[in-house]
Design an enzyme around this catalytic site. Structure first.
Site, PDB file in Angstrom:
ATOM      1  N   ASP A 133       0.817  -1.224   0.000  1.00  0.00           N
ATOM      2  CA  ASP A 133       0.000   0.000   0.000  1.00  0.00           C
ATOM      3  C   ASP A 133       0.847   1.268   0.000  1.00  0.00           C
ATOM      4  O   ASP A 133       0.679   2.144   0.862  1.00  0.00           O
ATOM      5  CB  ASP A 133      -0.946   0.018   1.214  1.00  0.00           C
ATOM      6  CG  ASP A 133      -1.755  -1.243   1.355  1.00  0.00           C
ATOM      7  OD1 ASP A 133      -2.139  -1.811   0.316  1.00  0.00           O
ATOM      8  OD2 ASP A 133      -2.007  -1.674   2.496  1.00  0.00           O
TER       9      ASP A 133
ATOM     10  N   GLU B 262     -11.440   0.631  -4.167  1.00  0.00           N
ATOM     11  CA  GLU B 262     -10.964   1.127  -2.873  1.00  0.00           C
ATOM     12  C   GLU B 262      -9.744   1.999  -3.130  1.00  0.00           C
ATOM     13  O   GLU B 262      -9.447   2.357  -4.260  1.00  0.00           O
ATOM     14  CB  GLU B 262     -10.633  -0.064  -1.954  1.00  0.00           C
ATOM     15  CG  GLU B 262      -9.654  -1.059  -2.556  1.00  0.00           C
ATOM     16  CD  GLU B 262      -9.497  -2.314  -1.738  1.00  0.00           C
ATOM     17  OE1 GLU B 262      -9.652  -2.257  -0.511  1.00  0.00           O
ATOM     18  OE2 GLU B 262      -9.204  -3.374  -2.347  1.00  0.00           O
TER      19      GLU B 262
END
Length: 530
Positions: free
Chosen positions: A17, A187
């Site tokens: 991430d 997302e």
């Protein structure tokens, strides 16, 4: 001058991430840490090629309380930004993982410099995870995150929320707006402004083999947004043999010369009889991107697949080869930033580096299945072809006292080469494992070592195989048991949500509560090559 190249992954091993930011001539990369402490490591670079650790941001318990959180819960998808002369970090702490609920809290902290001091956390919301901030040209700041919907018959990923943030009030203001919904899972939202458009970058398809990055744009921040007509900007879902898999979840950065780069996660699978498994977890990569005449973002070398090597920014010289061998002789007065602990800080009540010079002293606490008080330090595995070696001085007097070398995925899955006490035999070495929640002791790995002055412990990774051995002197080695399945230490094994990749480290347990001591002289990871 010969142009330099960026070699992927730029952050090998567990670095998922990625959030990327440039301030002046410095670039910063921040990544997720889940249940590991301290949280959110930052790496710094001046050229996008050479990256150096710059500490952890969430290094205080008032910023990060993880006691009791589930495996692969904790800190998800932090996002860095810079506004009004300060660094901003927004991050999620996920308390409940799985379905139907995600108990999650989103927080903001700020600092005048990347190394702090960081402010006390400001609570933002709990509506969903993957928060990020967009600071518009008019000075207003906006929070984005996904809306999580636990109801039956409704998509769990219920759209992208946008809400204004008032820095003076330290609070969100106005009502949250859903600016985009999609039939596919989306997302990881981030907004960028370019050539009169607001561009919304999204992670799509979940963080596994179907992962990708999708772009949308609008003339107004609040929408409506149109999706890129060519589909995914980046993905490997259609090329299962590509070396970088699961590519997705990205952020953009622009160089001072106007070039654009995309930071994203990807995984390098090991092939097994059960299919590909990514022992090293999700790693950070960089791709060069360009804007088309129609105003859409594309990979600079064409296509949608991530490259192992991409051109560095203008003027960057060829980079040196990265050396991944590590050795810690535990000579420093404090644990260095390459180590992590589980769910809480390395505190003096269980870890000491000065009580016995040049040794790491650990005091035993709870079992390897605990979500609370483990005496364990570990570091991400960065190669599946390496040897991990340590030496321990440990004198257990009861079966409830254990210490040794651990190859870790989480509390439900790990291999442990441990030294303990057996009645009538004294000190005994052996391999125990927890396999997707099932505990086992391997009898063919037991070795009596009561007469050994010290115990050298070794784990050798060879692709999908893991081999343990031990030695009284570091020269004559005894193999312990058969080859074990290292691929179980991966995101892809078992039925649970798993996000963290393999770690290697040392640990001590004292299940009787007497805090027995083990001293480790050094710890080494040596690359073996493919």
């Amino acid at each position: 001058m010969t142009a330099g190249h960026i070699r992927n992954p730029v952050l090998p091993g567990f670095h998922p991430d990625p959030s990327i930011l440039r301030v002046g001539t410095d670039y910063f990369l921040a990544t997720s840490t889940f249940e590991w402490f301290p949280g959110v490591p930052v790496h710094r670079s001046t050229d996008l090629v050479h990256w150096e650790p710059a500490g952890h941001i969430l290094d205080r318990t008032d910023l990060l309380d993880l006691r009791g959180v589930a495996d692969s819960a904790g800190v998800w998808a932090p996002s860095l930004s810079h506004h009004d002369g300060r660094f901003w970090l927004v991050y999620s702490i996920v308390r409940t993982i799985g379905h139907p609920y995600k108990d999650v809290d989103n927080y903001l902290i700020t600092a005048p410099a990347i190394d702090g001091p960081w402010s006390e956390p400001v609570f933002l919301n709990s509506s969903g995870f993957d928060p990020s901030f967009f600071h518009d040209e008019d000075g207003r700041s906006w929070l984005l995150n996904i809306q999580w919907d636990p109801r039956e018959g409704h998509p769990s990923f219920a759209g992208i929320l946008l809400q204004e943030y008032d820095a003076e009030k330290q609070a969100l203001i106005g009502e949250p707006r859903t600016i985009l919904t999609h039939e596919k899972l989306i997302e990881g939202p981030n907004v960028y402004r370019h050539d009169g458009w607001y561009y919304l970058m999204l992670a799509e398809g979940g963080t596994g083999w179907n992962h990708g990055i999708l772009m949308a744009r609008s003339r107004d921040l609040t929408g409506p947004y149109e999706l890129d007509p060519d589909g995914s900007l980046l993905t490997t879902r259609d090329t299962p043999d590509w070396p970088l898999q699961k590519a997705g979840h990205g952020e953009l950065v622009q160089t001072p010369e106007g070039e654009w780069y995309l930071a994203h996660l990807a995984s390098r699978p090991v092939r097994t009889a059960e299919g590909p498994r990514c022992i090293l977890g999700r790693e950070t990569c960089l791709q060069r991107v360009t804007w088309t005449g129609e105003g859409w973002l594309r990979l600079a070398d064409g296509g949608r697949r991530p490259s192992l090597e991409v051109p560095a920014p203008v003027g960057v010289e060829p980079g040196r080869e990265t050396v991944t061998d590590v050795r810690d002789d535990f000579n420093a007065p404090a644990l260095d930033g390459s180590w992590s602990t589980l769910r809480g800080p390395a505190s003096p009540d269980w870890l000491a580096l000065t009580e016995r010079p040049s040794h790491l002293r650990l005091r035993g606490r709870q079992s390897l299945h605990s979500h609370f008080d483990q005496s364990l330090i570990a570091r991400p595995l960065t190669s599946v072809h390496c040897e991990v070696t340590t030496v321990v001085d440990f004198r257990p007097s009861h079966f409830s006292q254990l210490a040794g070398l651990v190859c870790w995925y989480d509390t439900t899955t790990h291999y442990y080469l441990r030294l303990t006490h057996v009645e009538g035999r004294g000190r005994v070495l052996g391999v125990v494992l927890t396999d997707d929640g099932t505990y086992r002791e391997l009898p063919d790995t037991e070795l009596s070592v009561d007469d050994w002055p010290l115990v050298h412990l070794r784990a050798r990774f060879d692709g999908a195989e893991l081999h343990f051995s031990a030695s009284p002197d570091g020269t004559a080695w005894h193999d312990l048991g058969p080859a074990l399945d290292a691929s179980k230490l991966s995101d892809d094994y078992g039925d649970r949500l798993r996000f963290t990749g393999a770690f290697v480290g040392v640990c001590v347990q004292d299940l009787g509560g007497t805090r027995t001591v083990a001293d480790f002289d050094w710890f080494e990871v040596r690359e073996l090559g493919d």
